[in-house]
Motif scaffolding. Structure first.
Motif, PDB file in Angstrom:
ATOM      1  N   PRO A  73      15.967  79.030 138.789  1.00  0.00           N
ATOM      2  CA  PRO A  73      14.617  78.537 139.098  1.00  0.00           C
ATOM      3  C   PRO A  73      14.507  77.043 138.854  1.00  0.00           C
ATOM      4  O   PRO A  73      15.074  76.506 137.889  1.00  0.00           O
ATOM      5  N   ARG A  74      13.764  76.369 139.713  1.00  0.00           N
ATOM      6  CA  ARG A  74      13.700  74.907 139.677  1.00  0.00           C
ATOM      7  C   ARG A  74      13.186  74.343 138.354  1.00  0.00           C
ATOM      8  O   ARG A  74      13.474  73.201 138.016  1.00  0.00           O
ATOM      9  N   ARG A  75      12.421  75.104 137.617  1.00  0.00           N
ATOM     10  CA  ARG A  75      11.875  74.604 136.349  1.00  0.00           C
ATOM     11  C   ARG A  75      12.833  74.774 135.179  1.00  0.00           C
ATOM     12  O   ARG A  75      12.529  74.350 134.060  1.00  0.00           O
ATOM     13  N   GLU A  76      13.988  75.389 135.416  1.00  0.00           N
ATOM     14  CA  GLU A  76      14.932  75.635 134.334  1.00  0.00           C
ATOM     15  C   GLU A  76      16.080  74.634 134.373  1.00  0.00           C
ATOM     16  O   GLU A  76      16.405  74.088 135.439  1.00  0.00           O
ATOM     17  N   PRO A  77      16.711  74.377 133.218  1.00  0.00           N
ATOM     18  CA  PRO A  77      17.853  73.455 133.183  1.00  0.00           C
ATOM     19  C   PRO A  77      18.982  73.939 134.089  1.00  0.00           C
ATOM     20  O   PRO A  77      19.254  75.126 134.178  1.00  0.00           O
ATOM     21  N   GLY A  78      19.619  72.995 134.748  1.00  0.00           N
ATOM     22  CA  GLY A  78      20.741  73.332 135.615  1.00  0.00           C
ATOM     23  C   GLY A  78      20.357  73.755 137.013  1.00  0.00           C
ATOM     24  O   GLY A  78      21.230  74.130 137.812  1.00  0.00           O
ATOM     25  N   ALA A  79      19.059  73.676 137.340  1.00  0.00           N
ATOM     26  CA  ALA A  79      18.618  74.128 138.667  1.00  0.00           C
ATOM     27  C   ALA A  79      19.099  73.201 139.772  1.00  0.00           C
ATOM     28  O   ALA A  79      19.441  73.653 140.863  1.00  0.00           O
ATOM     29  N   LEU A  80      19.097  71.890 139.503  1.00  0.00           N
ATOM     30  CA  LEU A  80      19.457  70.910 140.516  1.00  0.00           C
ATOM     31  C   LEU A  80      20.719  70.163 140.114  1.00  0.00           C
ATOM     32  O   LEU A  80      20.887  69.783 138.951  1.00  0.00           O
ATOM     33  N   LEU A  81      21.604  69.945 141.072  1.00  0.00           N
ATOM     34  CA  LEU A  81      22.837  69.199 140.844  1.00  0.00           C
ATOM     35  C   LEU A  81      22.692  67.826 141.479  1.00  0.00           C
ATOM     36  O   LEU A  81      22.097  67.690 142.558  1.00  0.00           O
ATOM     37  N   HIS A  82      23.272  66.798 140.841  1.00  0.00           N
ATOM     38  CA  HIS A  82      23.024  65.437 141.286  1.00  0.00           C
ATOM     39  C   HIS A  82      24.281  64.630 141.595  1.00  0.00           C
ATOM     40  O   HIS A  82      24.185  63.567 142.209  1.00  0.00           O
ATOM     41  N   ASP A  83      25.451  65.115 141.209  1.00  0.00           N
ATOM     42  CA  ASP A  83      26.693  64.368 141.393  1.00  0.00           C
ATOM     43  C   ASP A  83      27.327  64.757 142.728  1.00  0.00           C
ATOM     44  O   ASP A  83      27.825  65.874 142.887  1.00  0.00           O
ATOM     45  N   PRO A  84      27.324  63.851 143.734  1.00  0.00           N
ATOM     46  CA  PRO A  84      27.875  64.202 145.043  1.00  0.00           C
ATOM     47  C   PRO A  84      29.331  64.667 144.996  1.00  0.00           C
ATOM     48  O   PRO A  84      29.707  65.588 145.726  1.00  0.00           O
ATOM     49  N   ALA A  85      30.144  64.037 144.151  1.00  0.00           N
ATOM     50  CA  ALA A  85      31.555  64.420 144.073  1.00  0.00           C
ATOM     51  C   ALA A  85      31.706  65.836 143.525  1.00  0.00           C
ATOM     52  O   ALA A  85      32.511  66.638 144.030  1.00  0.00           O
ATOM     53  N   GLU A  86      30.922  66.155 142.486  1.00  0.00           N
ATOM     54  CA  GLU A  86      30.972  67.500 141.916  1.00  0.00           C
ATOM     55  C   GLU A  86      30.501  68.532 142.929  1.00  0.00           C
ATOM     56  O   GLU A  86      31.116  69.589 143.109  1.00  0.00           O
ATOM     57  N   VAL A  87      29.407  68.227 143.601  1.00  0.00           N
ATOM     58  CA  VAL A  87      28.868  69.153 144.595  1.00  0.00           C
ATOM     59  C   VAL A  87      29.863  69.372 145.720  1.00  0.00           C
ATOM     60  O   VAL A  87      30.078  70.514 146.166  1.00  0.00           O
ATOM     61  N   ALA A  88      30.489  68.303 146.200  1.00  0.00           N
ATOM     62  CA  ALA A  88      31.461  68.428 147.288  1.00  0.00           C
ATOM     63  C   ALA A  88      32.634  69.309 146.879  1.00  0.00           C
ATOM     64  O   ALA A  88      33.080  70.168 147.653  1.00  0.00           O
TER      65      ALA A  88
END
Length: 253
Positions: A176-191
């Motif tokens: 859930p968006r309100r919880e820690p870890g909901a969104l990832l921000h590092d493009p290299a990690e995501v890729a």
């Protein structure tokens, strides 16, 4: 593999995301339908830009919730939800046709997307709306969801989706968006996560466990910070890994 993004979410003077840049990267555009975001001119312009870029147009249907950006659950009467989904499909398909294309698939948005992972009544309502509008339209959703199960039972083509910029629970659902870890921000990690997912069918959950996830489409949210950079990183990584990109719903026209 398909790469999709949520687009057409600006409203009047309020600008959200860089649709033009993302349309140079993705293969499918989940275009808002005016209920959670998007005004008619924005939607028409987005459809026209998608056609020009050779990107397939999908209808991103959602709750009638402009103030909450469609991210608040609404306890709909199922018949009302059917009618609302049909209204959105008809509106966006009209704009897409005016731009020289058509709606080629359906993806629910936000709270509706998350609700119909488990909410059978609302999932059935969205399935009914799609089947009544055009039973040949593919539907995009989370693997293992009620939405895809009921759509499959109704004879709709189901397409499993994974999220590049979202954290996963050990159960294979989105944090859930309100919880820690909901969104990832590092493009290299995501890729790197997306290459692993496509190659091996697995992703690391927020607690470190490895979760099996199989998908035919990857989503990068257009409203996320750094969305364009992230989408480009994912596309580049997939290209370098020899994974071809193509829309699951066919040609844009």
């Amino acid at each position: 593999m398909d790469l999709n993004s949520d687009l057409g979410e600006s409203f009047g003077a309020w600008r959200l995301g860089d649709d033009s840049a993302l349309l140079d990267v993705v293969t499918s555009a989940n275009v808002a339908c005016g209920f959670h975001a998007g005004d008619p001119r924005t939607l028409l312009d987005t459809c026209a830009r998608a056609v020009s870029a050779g990107v397939v147009i999908g209808a991103q249907v959602g709750y009638r919730d402009l103030p909450g950006f469609g991210r608040r659950f609404i306890d709909y009467d199922p018949a009302d939800l059917v009618a609302d989904i049909l209204y959105q499909l008809g509106a966006l398909d009209g704009l897409a046709r005016a731009a020289g294309a058509r709606v080629a698939y359906v993806k629910p948005h936000g709270a509706l997307y998350n609700a119909i992972v488990h909410h059978s009544a609302q999932a059935a309502a969205v399935v009914e709306a799609v089947a009544r509008f055009d039973p040949t339209l593919p539907v995009l959703g989370l693997p293992g969801s009620e939405w895809l199960r009921l759509a499959d039972e109704a004879g709709l083509r189901t397409v499993r989706e994974a999220f590049a910029d979202r954290g996963y629970t050990p159960e294979g659902t989105l944090v859930p968006r309100r919880e820690p870890g909901a969104l990832l921000h590092d493009p290299a990690e995501v890729a790197a996560r997306m290459v692993r997912l496509v190659r091996d069918g697995e992703i690391v959950a927020v607690d470190g466990t490895v979760v099996r996830v199989e998908a035919e489409s990857l989503c990068v949210h257009g409203d996320s910070p750094g969305a364009v950079e992230m989408a480009r990183a994912v596309r580049t990584a997939l290209d370098e890994a020899g994974i071809p990109l193509a829309p699951f719903a066919g040609s844009p026209a």
